[in-house]
Design a protein around this motif. Structure first.
Motif, PDB file in Angstrom:
ATOM      1  N   ALA A 162      16.537  -4.836   3.984  1.00  0.00           N
ATOM      2  CA  ALA A 162      15.912  -3.519   3.822  1.00  0.00           C
ATOM      3  C   ALA A 162      14.756  -3.488   2.823  1.00  0.00           C
ATOM      4  N   ARG A 163      14.703  -4.430   1.894  1.00  0.00           N
ATOM      5  CA  ARG A 163      13.633  -4.389   0.885  1.00  0.00           C
ATOM      6  C   ARG A 163      12.330  -4.902   1.495  1.00  0.00           C
ATOM      7  N   LYS A 164      11.379  -4.017   1.578  1.00  0.00           N
ATOM      8  CA  LYS A 164      10.100  -4.362   2.202  1.00  0.00           C
ATOM      9  C   LYS A 164       8.942  -3.823   1.353  1.00  0.00           C
ATOM     10  N   ASN A 165       8.948  -4.243   0.083  1.00  0.00           N
ATOM     11  CA  ASN A 165       7.916  -3.764  -0.840  1.00  0.00           C
ATOM     12  C   ASN A 165       6.611  -4.536  -0.725  1.00  0.00           C
ATOM     13  N   THR A 166       6.719  -5.828  -0.417  1.00  0.00           N
ATOM     14  CA  THR A 166       5.512  -6.657  -0.344  1.00  0.00           C
ATOM     15  C   THR A 166       5.574  -7.588   0.864  1.00  0.00           C
ATOM     16  N   PHE A 167       4.446  -7.662   1.578  1.00  0.00           N
ATOM     17  CA  PHE A 167       4.318  -8.550   2.725  1.00  0.00           C
ATOM     18  C   PHE A 167       3.157  -9.510   2.490  1.00  0.00           C
ATOM     19  N   GLY A 168       3.341 -10.736   2.958  1.00  0.00           N
ATOM     20  CA  GLY A 168       2.251 -11.700   2.928  1.00  0.00           C
ATOM     21  C   GLY A 168       1.977 -12.227   4.324  1.00  0.00           C
ATOM     22  N   VAL A 169       0.718 -12.249   4.710  1.00  0.00           N
ATOM     23  CA  VAL A 169       0.324 -12.777   6.015  1.00  0.00           C
ATOM     24  C   VAL A 169      -0.608 -13.957   5.784  1.00  0.00           C
ATOM     25  N   TRP A 170      -0.229 -15.128   6.310  1.00  0.00           N
ATOM     26  CA  TRP A 170      -1.057 -16.325   6.202  1.00  0.00           C
ATOM     27  C   TRP A 170      -1.844 -16.500   7.505  1.00  0.00           C
ATOM     28  N   GLY A 171      -3.167 -16.618   7.385  1.00  0.00           N
ATOM     29  CA  GLY A 171      -4.026 -16.794   8.551  1.00  0.00           C
ATOM     30  C   GLY A 171      -5.087 -15.726   8.610  1.00  0.00           C
ATOM     31  N   ASP A 172      -6.366 -16.123   8.485  1.00  0.00           N
ATOM     32  CA  ASP A 172      -7.456 -15.138   8.436  1.00  0.00           C
ATOM     33  C   ASP A 172      -8.194 -15.000   9.768  1.00  0.00           C
ATOM     34  N   GLY A 173      -7.527 -15.385  10.856  1.00  0.00           N
ATOM     35  CA  GLY A 173      -8.127 -15.237  12.181  1.00  0.00           C
ATOM     36  C   GLY A 173      -7.713 -13.938  12.860  1.00  0.00           C
ATOM     37  N   ASN A 174      -7.871 -13.909  14.181  1.00  0.00           N
ATOM     38  CA  ASN A 174      -7.595 -12.698  14.953  1.00  0.00           C
ATOM     39  C   ASN A 174      -6.156 -12.215  14.792  1.00  0.00           C
ATOM     40  N   LEU A 175      -5.195 -13.149  14.932  1.00  0.00           N
ATOM     41  CA  LEU A 175      -3.794 -12.765  14.870  1.00  0.00           C
ATOM     42  C   LEU A 175      -3.409 -12.275  13.478  1.00  0.00           C
ATOM     43  N   GLY A 176      -3.941 -12.914  12.446  1.00  0.00           N
ATOM     44  CA  GLY A 176      -3.679 -12.476  11.084  1.00  0.00           C
ATOM     45  C   GLY A 176      -4.230 -11.085  10.830  1.00  0.00           C
ATOM     46  N   TYR A 177      -5.427 -10.831  11.351  1.00  0.00           N
ATOM     47  CA  TYR A 177      -6.066  -9.513  11.206  1.00  0.00           C
ATOM     48  C   TYR A 177      -5.204  -8.434  11.851  1.00  0.00           C
ATOM     49  N   ILE A 178      -4.764  -8.690  13.074  1.00  0.00           N
ATOM     50  CA  ILE A 178      -3.956  -7.711  13.809  1.00  0.00           C
ATOM     51  C   ILE A 178      -2.625  -7.469  13.106  1.00  0.00           C
ATOM     52  N   THR A 179      -1.978  -8.538  12.668  1.00  0.00           N
ATOM     53  CA  THR A 179      -0.667  -8.409  12.039  1.00  0.00           C
ATOM     54  C   THR A 179      -0.733  -7.634  10.732  1.00  0.00           C
ATOM     55  N   THR A 180      -1.727  -7.920   9.897  1.00  0.00           N
ATOM     56  CA  THR A 180      -1.844  -7.196   8.627  1.00  0.00           C
ATOM     57  C   THR A 180      -2.141  -5.718   8.870  1.00  0.00           C
ATOM     58  N   LEU A 181      -2.969  -5.423   9.871  1.00  0.00           N
ATOM     59  CA  LEU A 181      -3.305  -4.031  10.156  1.00  0.00           C
ATOM     60  C   LEU A 181      -2.073  -3.252  10.615  1.00  0.00           C
ATOM     61  N   ILE A 182      -1.289  -3.834  11.517  1.00  0.00           N
ATOM     62  CA  ILE A 182      -0.079  -3.158  11.992  1.00  0.00           C
ATOM     63  C   ILE A 182       0.915  -2.972  10.847  1.00  0.00           C
ATOM     64  N   LEU A 183       1.079  -3.996  10.005  1.00  0.00           N
ATOM     65  CA  LEU A 183       1.987  -3.885   8.871  1.00  0.00           C
ATOM     66  C   LEU A 183       1.558  -2.763   7.930  1.00  0.00           C
ATOM     67  N   LYS A 184       0.257  -2.669   7.665  1.00  0.00           N
ATOM     68  CA  LYS A 184      -0.229  -1.657   6.724  1.00  0.00           C
ATOM     69  C   LYS A 184      -0.027  -0.251   7.289  1.00  0.00           C
ATOM     70  N   LYS A 185      -0.180  -0.101   8.584  1.00  0.00           N
ATOM     71  CA  LYS A 185       0.039   1.207   9.198  1.00  0.00           C
ATOM     72  C   LYS A 185       1.527   1.527   9.297  1.00  0.00           C
ATOM     73  N   ARG A 186       2.329   0.503   9.535  1.00  0.00           N
ATOM     74  CA  ARG A 186       3.775   0.693   9.698  1.00  0.00           C
ATOM     75  C   ARG A 186       4.439   0.928   8.340  1.00  0.00           C
ATOM     76  N   TYR A 187       3.928   0.283   7.305  1.00  0.00           N
ATOM     77  CA  TYR A 187       4.500   0.403   5.962  1.00  0.00           C
ATOM     78  C   TYR A 187       3.401   0.789   4.963  1.00  0.00           C
ATOM     79  N   PRO A 188       2.929   2.021   5.040  1.00  0.00           N
ATOM     80  CA  PRO A 188       1.791   2.426   4.203  1.00  0.00           C
ATOM     81  C   PRO A 188       2.063   2.380   2.700  1.00  0.00           C
ATOM     82  N   ASP A 189       3.333   2.474   2.305  1.00  0.00           N
ATOM     83  CA  ASP A 189       3.667   2.460   0.882  1.00  0.00           C
ATOM     84  C   ASP A 189       3.953   1.050   0.360  1.00  0.00           C
TER      85      ASP A 189
END
Length: 341
Positions: A162-189
């Motif tokens: 349940a603890r989801k305070n910090t996320f790290g995404v490795w990879g600065d390509g297309n998939l990394g971009y998409i994943t970080t964007l979805i995470l930020k929208k899904r977990y805005p706090d």
């Protein structure tokens, strides 16, 4: 009716195949309008997929990312001209436990099974998802790639603590971009960090909380969960770095594809009690979730638009070749084909 299929027959060589298809069936006929080139398509196009795989799977129509318009629906559920996303995964059975994209019996377009480079695509009713008119077709063209991140996130949420305070995404390509964007929208706090190698690519990640070069990560930085979007040989160092910086009992989601086995630090996986979650491809539910996500967060479509590299109008086979060749030189984003052949 006679359907023209544009197949790769050998590296960098396409030929037209004519197939007689009947509309007297339960399949919906879709005319592709916008397609997107994937790295997997490029491996076939350039012949780097390996001789055995090439001999086994060619000739084959490429492309598994695309949208189109309904031409004919035998049940009249979808009116002609209705915009739809085409789902490339094609299951042949149902399982109460295993998802359709993990069933070994499922077929996948442009992987041993003809992709969307055709005049018309004949699809089962559950292989299309209606697409709202307000979504940019050039973005929708690579929705299949977005569904991969969406699918990984659904699997993550079913398995992670349940603890989801910090996320790290490795990879600065297309998939990394998409994943970080979805995470930020899904977990805005929550804090979402991107870890990459190329600064100009990381500059596109304007929505993340922090961006770190992989050789300049603060020693005291910690994440609750990590997502690996690197793939290839680089996935080894990425996964091991994630193991170093993740908090105990965190989850590591692996999305990147590697052709060869990689070595990872199993000792620390055990010591920290980590959960590793593998994800591959996606199914119809993920497409529905992604369309709904774009409708609920219309601003993300503009962010996804940053991934549009080049748009090529395709009217003949030479245009296809030109688009694939140009895509090989693109350092950022997706190559979109306006399918007018």
């Amino acid at each position: 009716m006679i359907n023209q299929v544009y197949r790769l027959v050998s590296p960098r060589q396409f030929e037209v195949t004519y197939k007689d298809r009947s509309i007297q069936s339960d399949k919906i006929v879709v005319r592709p309008t916008h397609l997107s080139i994937c790295a997997a398509d490029q491996r076939y196009y350039t012949g780097t997929r390996g001789k055995e795989a090439m001999a086994k799977k060619l000739p084959m129509a490429l492309i598994h990312e695309g949208i189109g318009k309904v031409v004919y629906d035998p049940n009249n559920e979808f009116a002609p001209g209705t915009r739809v996303v085409m789902v490339p995964n094609t299951p042949t059975e149902k399982d109460e436990v295993i998802a359709e994209n993990y069933l070994r019996s499922s077929k996948f377009r442009s992987s041993g099974y003809d992709g969307f480079m055709q005049d018309y695509v004949f699809l089962h009713r559950d292989r299309i998802v209606p697409l709202p008119e307000e979504i940019d077709p050039s973005v929708a063209a690579f929705m299949e790639l977005i569904t991969i991140s969406m699918h990984a996130l659904v699997r993550f949420e079913a398995k992670a603590h349940a603890r989801k305070n910090t996320f790290g995404v490795w990879g600065d390509g297309n998939l990394g971009y998409i994943t970080t964007l979805i995470l930020k929208k899904r977990y805005p706090d929550s804090k979402v960090y991107i870890f990459g190698k190329t600064k100009y690519k990381m500059d596109h990640f304007s929505f993340v909380d922090e961006a770190y070069q992989i050789d300049e990560i603060p020693d005291d930085l910690r994440i609750d969960h990590g997502f690996e979007c690197v793939g290839g040989n680089g996935s080894q160092s990425a996964i091991n770095q994630m193991i170093d910086y993740i908090n105990p009992e965190g989850s590591i989601c692996i999305l990147g594809v590697s052709e060869y086995p990689v070595e990872i630090n199993t000792r620390m996986i055990l010591e920290k009690g980590l959960t590793m979650i593998g994800s591959s491809r996606s199914g119809r539910t993920d497409f529905v979730n992604t369309v709904n996500f774009m409708v609920e967060h219309p601003e993300v479509v503009e962010y996804f638009g940053m991934l549009i590299g080049e748009v090529h109008e395709v009217k003949n086979i030479q245009d296809i070749i030109d688009a694939f060749e140009k895509d090989l030189t693109n350092s950022w984003g997706k190559t979109i084909l306006e399918w007018k052949i």
